[in-house]
Design a protein around this motif. Structure first.
Motif, short mmCIF file in Angstrom:
data_model
loop_
_atom_site.label_atom_id
_atom_site.label_comp_id
_atom_site.label_asym_id
_atom_site.label_seq_id
_atom_site.Cartn_x
_atom_site.Cartn_y
_atom_site.Cartn_z
N SER A 137 3.48 -5.01 2.33
CA SER A 137 2.78 -4.16 1.37
C SER A 137 1.37 -4.71 1.10
O SER A 137 0.38 -3.97 1.07
CB SER A 137 3.59 -4.09 0.08
OG SER A 137 2.94 -3.32 -0.86
N LEU A 138 1.30 -6.02 0.92
CA LEU A 138 0.00 -6.69 0.68
C LEU A 138 -0.96 -6.45 1.84
O LEU A 138 -2.14 -6.18 1.67
CB LEU A 138 0.25 -8.19 0.48
CG LEU A 138 -0.89 -9.12 0.09
CD1 LEU A 138 -0.31 -10.36 -0.59
CD2 LEU A 138 -1.74 -9.55 1.26
N LEU A 139 -0.42 -6.53 3.04
CA LEU A 139 -1.26 -6.36 4.24
C LEU A 139 -1.58 -4.90 4.52
O LEU A 139 -2.40 -4.60 5.39
CB LEU A 139 -0.56 -6.98 5.46
CG LEU A 139 -0.34 -8.50 5.41
CD1 LEU A 139 0.50 -8.96 6.60
CD2 LEU A 139 -1.67 -9.23 5.37
N GLY A 140 -0.92 -4.00 3.80
CA GLY A 140 -1.20 -2.58 4.00
C GLY A 140 -0.39 -1.96 5.12
O GLY A 140 -0.62 -0.80 5.48
N SER A 143 2.12 0.16 2.90
CA SER A 143 1.71 0.70 1.60
C SER A 143 0.69 1.83 1.69
O SER A 143 0.13 2.24 0.70
CB SER A 143 1.15 -0.42 0.72
OG SER A 143 0.04 -1.00 1.31
N VAL B 138 7.54 1.45 -2.99
CA VAL B 138 6.48 1.61 -1.99
C VAL B 138 6.43 3.06 -1.52
O VAL B 138 5.34 3.65 -1.42
CB VAL B 138 6.72 0.66 -0.78
CG1 VAL B 138 5.71 0.95 0.32
CG2 VAL B 138 6.63 -0.79 -1.21
N ALA B 141 4.72 5.08 -4.12
CA ALA B 141 3.27 4.84 -4.16
C ALA B 141 2.58 5.51 -2.97
O ALA B 141 1.49 6.07 -3.10
CB ALA B 141 3.00 3.34 -4.15
N VAL B 142 3.23 5.48 -1.80
CA VAL B 142 2.65 6.13 -0.62
C VAL B 142 2.63 7.65 -0.83
O VAL B 142 1.65 8.33 -0.49
CB VAL B 142 3.46 5.76 0.66
CG1 VAL B 142 3.01 6.59 1.85
CG2 VAL B 142 3.31 4.28 0.96
N THR B 271 5.19 -4.96 -7.77
CA THR B 271 4.24 -5.63 -6.88
C THR B 271 4.16 -4.89 -5.55
O THR B 271 3.06 -4.66 -5.01
CB THR B 271 4.69 -7.08 -6.62
OG1 THR B 271 4.66 -7.78 -7.86
CG2 THR B 271 3.77 -7.78 -5.63
N ALA B 272 5.32 -4.50 -5.02
CA ALA B 272 5.34 -3.80 -3.73
C ALA B 272 4.53 -2.51 -3.81
O ALA B 272 3.78 -2.18 -2.88
CB ALA B 272 6.78 -3.52 -3.33
N ALA B 273 4.68 -1.78 -4.92
CA ALA B 273 3.97 -0.51 -5.06
C ALA B 273 2.49 -0.71 -5.39
O ALA B 273 1.64 0.07 -4.97
CB ALA B 273 4.63 0.32 -6.16
N TRP B 275 0.22 -2.76 -4.44
CA TRP B 275 -0.75 -2.98 -3.36
C TRP B 275 -1.29 -1.68 -2.81
O TRP B 275 -2.44 -1.59 -2.38
CB TRP B 275 -0.13 -3.83 -2.24
CG TRP B 275 0.00 -5.26 -2.66
CD1 TRP B 275 1.15 -5.92 -2.94
CD2 TRP B 275 -1.07 -6.18 -2.88
NE1 TRP B 275 0.86 -7.21 -3.33
CE2 TRP B 275 -0.48 -7.39 -3.30
CE3 TRP B 275 -2.46 -6.11 -2.79
CZ2 TRP B 275 -1.24 -8.52 -3.60
CZ3 TRP B 275 -3.21 -7.23 -3.09
CH2 TRP B 275 -2.60 -8.42 -3.49
N SER B 276 -0.45 -0.64 -2.81
CA SER B 276 -0.90 0.66 -2.32
C SER B 276 -2.03 1.19 -3.21
O SER B 276 -3.06 1.66 -2.74
CB SER B 276 0.27 1.64 -2.29
OG SER B 276 -0.18 2.92 -1.98
N ARG B 279 -5.20 -1.10 -2.81
CA ARG B 279 -5.91 -0.93 -1.54
C ARG B 279 -6.61 0.43 -1.45
O ARG B 279 -7.54 0.59 -0.69
CB ARG B 279 -4.93 -1.08 -0.36
CG ARG B 279 -4.40 -2.50 -0.18
CD ARG B 279 -3.35 -2.51 0.91
NE ARG B 279 -3.89 -1.98 2.16
CZ ARG B 279 -4.58 -2.69 3.03
NH1 ARG B 279 -4.80 -3.97 2.82
NH2 ARG B 279 -5.05 -2.13 4.12
N ASN B 280 -6.15 1.39 -2.25
CA ASN B 280 -6.77 2.71 -2.21
C ASN B 280 -7.76 2.94 -3.36
O ASN B 280 -8.10 4.08 -3.68
CB ASN B 280 -5.68 3.79 -2.22
CG ASN B 280 -5.01 3.90 -0.87
OD1 ASN B 280 -5.58 4.40 0.10
ND2 ASN B 280 -3.79 3.37 -0.77
#
Lengths: 144, 340
Positions: A137-140, A143, B138, B141-142, B271-273, B275-276, B279-280
Motif C-alpha cells: 500500500s505504501l509503495l502504491g 492502493s 484498501v 480507498a481505491v 494505515t493500509a487505506a 496511503w491511497s 498518494r492521490n
C-alpha cells in the motif's frame, strides 16, 4: 494449547508493536505540526496558503487545489522532493504517522521470531501478510 | 502557542459542565457559520479572503469540540467529523474523507501503547481480524479514488446519500443503546475457532482479578470485518461503531477487550487505506493538521469531562447531531442529483 494463551502478562510482540506505533506516530505529529506552523506563518511555502484555502473552501478537488496553488498536480510521495518547504515537511510528518503501523507490524514480526515466548506460526504468517499489505500500500502497488 | 494546560486547568476549576457548554457553543457556532455560508451560496461562489491563521484556529476549535463530545459520548470522533463536514461545508468529499480517516488513524496509533502494555489488547484477535479489514480498507480507498475520477457529480451525490443513510442508521444504533455485554458467557466454541487459540487472559482492575475469555465464530467474523473495512476505507470513518459489536456481540469477547481491539485494528487497517489518499493528494496539511491537533486535545479534555458528567445526555446530543448531519447529507445528495 501453548504457553502464551493462559498467562496474565502481555505478549512481547504486542508491547513492541505498541511502543513502535506510539513513538513513530508522535514523532510524525511533531514534524507535521512544525511544518504546518511554518506554513501558516508563510515560511518557505511550496503552495500559496491563500490559494490553497480558497480552492479548498470553494469545493475544488484535490487535483484542482494543488494545480491552482502549485501549478502542477501532486501525486505519489511528492513531499520527498520538497523537504526544503514547510508544506513538504508537514506532509513528511503525516507520512511518518502513516508509516507507524508498517514499522510496528514488522517490529512485532521480528519480536515473534526472537522473543522467548514463541508465538504460533499462524499468527506469524498473519503478521507477515498484514505487513506485506501495508508495504504494498505504501509503495502504491495496491492502493491505486 | 495555544495554552492547552491553561484551558484544561480552567475546565478542571470550573467543573466539567462549564467546559462542555463551551464546547457545545463552539460546535454549534462553527456548524451554524458553515450552514449559513453554504445557504448563502457564499462558500461556492465567493469564498473571499481566507486567513491561514483564522482557518487553522477555526478548524482546531471545531475538531476539539467534536472530539470532546465524541469521547464523552463514547463514540468515535470520525463518525461525527466526516458527516458534519460533508453535510455543512463545500470542501471536496475526498479531502474530508482522507482527513477523517487520518484523524481516526492517528488517535488509534497513539492510544495503542498503554492497552498493549497492560495486556487488555489481544494481539491474536487483532491480527486475525486485521487481514480482511486491511484488505477491504484498501479496496474501499481505491473505490473512493475511482468514484472521484469517474463518477463526477452523480457519484458525489450517491456517496453523500449513502453516507447520510449510514450515519442515520448508526444514530439509531446508538439511540437503541446497542445491547452490550461486559463479560459474555461463551459456550459451544467450534473446533475451528478453538484451534486458533484466540482466547486470552488479562488483569481486570475493576474486578481485581484476572479474566480469562474465549471467543466464538472466528471464521464468519472475517466477512463482517471485511464489510467494516470497506465502509471505513471508502467513507473515511473510523469503524468502531461496527467493530465493537462484531467483537463483543458476534465473537463474544468482553466489552473492554472489544473496544480496545477495535481501536487498535483501526490503526492497522487505516494505515493500509491511508496511503491511497496520501498518494492521490487527498491530504492538505493546512486542513489536516489543525483537525488532528484538535482531535488530540479534544480527547484529553473529553476524558477529563466524562468523569464529571452524565454521559447519557451528551450521547443523546451526539445522536441528534448525527441525525441532523445525516438528513443534511441526504438533502445535499438530492440537490446534487437534480443538478446532474
Amino acid at each position: 494449547m501453548d504457553s502464551s494463551e493462559h498467562h496474565g502478562g502481555p505478549p512481547f510482540h504486542g508491547i513492541v508493536y505498541g511502543n513502535i506505533v506510539h513513538s513513530v506516530c508522535l514523532a510524525g505529529m511533531v514534524v507535521a505540526i512544525i511544518g504546518t506552523m511554518l506554513c501558516v506563518v508563510g515560511v518557505s511555502c511550496f503552495a500559496e496558503n491563500e490559494l490553497v484555502l480558497r480552492a479548498l473552501w470553494s469545493g475544488k478537488t484535490s487535483a484542482e487545489i494543488w494545480t491552482v496553488a502549485t501549478g502542477q498536480p501532486v501525486l505519489g510521495h511528492w513531499y520527498l522532493g520538497k523537504l526544503g518547504t514547510s508544506d513538504g515537511i508537514a506532509m513528511l510528518g503525516m507520512a511518518i504517522c502513516c508509516t507507524a503501523a508498517v514499522f510496528g507490524i514488522w517490529g512485532a514480526c521480528l519480536a515473534m521470531l526472537i522473543g522467548r515466548r514463541k508465538e504460533r506460526k499462524l499468527f506469524l504468517i498473519l503478521t507477515v501478510i498484514v505487513g506485506t499489505i501495508l508495504i504494498l500500500s505504501l509503495l502504491g502497488v495496491v492502493s491505486g | 502557542m495555544f495554552p492547552f494546560n491553561l484551558v484544561i486547568s480552567k475546565l478542571r476549576l470550573r467543573g466539567g459542565v462549564a467546559g462542555l457548554k463551551a464546547g457545545l457553543m463552539v460546535l454549534l457556532v462553527c456548524v451554524g457559520v458553515a450552514f449559513a455560508a453554504d445557504a448563502d451560496g457564499m462558500a461556492v461562489d465567493n469564498p473571499g479572503e481566507i486567513n491561514a491563521v483564522v482557518f487553522f484556529v477555526s478548524f482546531f476549535l471545531l475538531s476539539t469540540a467534536i472530539a470532546t463530545f465524541a469521547v464523552v459520548a463514547g463514540v468515535g470522533g470520525g463518525v461525527i467529523f466526516t458527516p458534519l463536514l460533508l453535510g455543512f461545508t463545500e470542501i471536496d468529499s475526498y479531502i474530508i474523507r482522507a482527513t477523517g480517516l487520518f484523524v481516526a488513524l492517528v488517535g488509534a496509533l497513539v492510544a495503542a501503547r498503554p492497552f498493549l502494555k497492560r495486556g487488555i489488547a489481544n494481539m491474536r484477535l487483532i491480527l486475525w481480524s486485521a487481514t480482511p479489514y486491511a484488505v477491504f480498507c484498501v479496496v474501499g480507498a481505491v473505490l473512493a479514488v475511482h468514484v472521484k475520477e469517474t463518477c463526477g457529480l452523480r457519484g458525489e451525490a450517491i456517496l453523500r446519500g449513502v453516507l447520510g443513510l449510514i450515519v442515520i442508521s448508526i444514530g439509531f444504533l446508538f439511540l437503541a443503546g446497542g445491547r452490550k455485554m461486559a463479560y459474555p458467557e461463551v459456550t459451544n466454541v467450534s473446533d475451528f475457532t478453538r484451534s486458533l487459540g484466540l482466547g486470552m487472559t488479562y488483569w481486570e482492575d475493576s474486578l481485581v482479578k484476572t479474566v480469562h475469555y474465549e471467543v466464538k465464530r472466528a471464521g464468519a467474523a472475517l466477512v463482517l470485518f471485511g464489510v467494516a473495512g470497506l465502509i471505513s476505507g471508502f467513507f473515511g470513518m473510523g469503524a468502531g461503531w461496527a467493530m465493537v459489536p462484531i467483537f463483543n456481540l458476534f465473537m463474544l469477547a468482553p466489552l473492554k477487550v472489544a473496544a480496545v481491539c477495535a481501536r487498535l485494528l483501526m490503526g492497522v487497517g487505516g494505515t493500509a487505506a491511508m496511503w491511497s489518499y496520501l498518494r492521490n493528494g487527498g491530504l492538505v496539511p493546512l486542513f489536516v493538521v489543525p483537525c488532528m491537533l484538535g482531535a488530540v486535545v479534544g480527547s484529553l479534555v473529553g476524558t477529563r469531562i466524562m468523569l464529571k458528567i452524565k454521559a447519557g445526555v451528551v450521547r443523546h446530543l451526539v445522536v441528534v447531531v448525527m441525525f441532523f448531519a445525516g438528513l443534511r447529507l441526504l438533502i445535499k445528495a438530492a440537490s446534487m442529483w437534480q443538478g446532474c
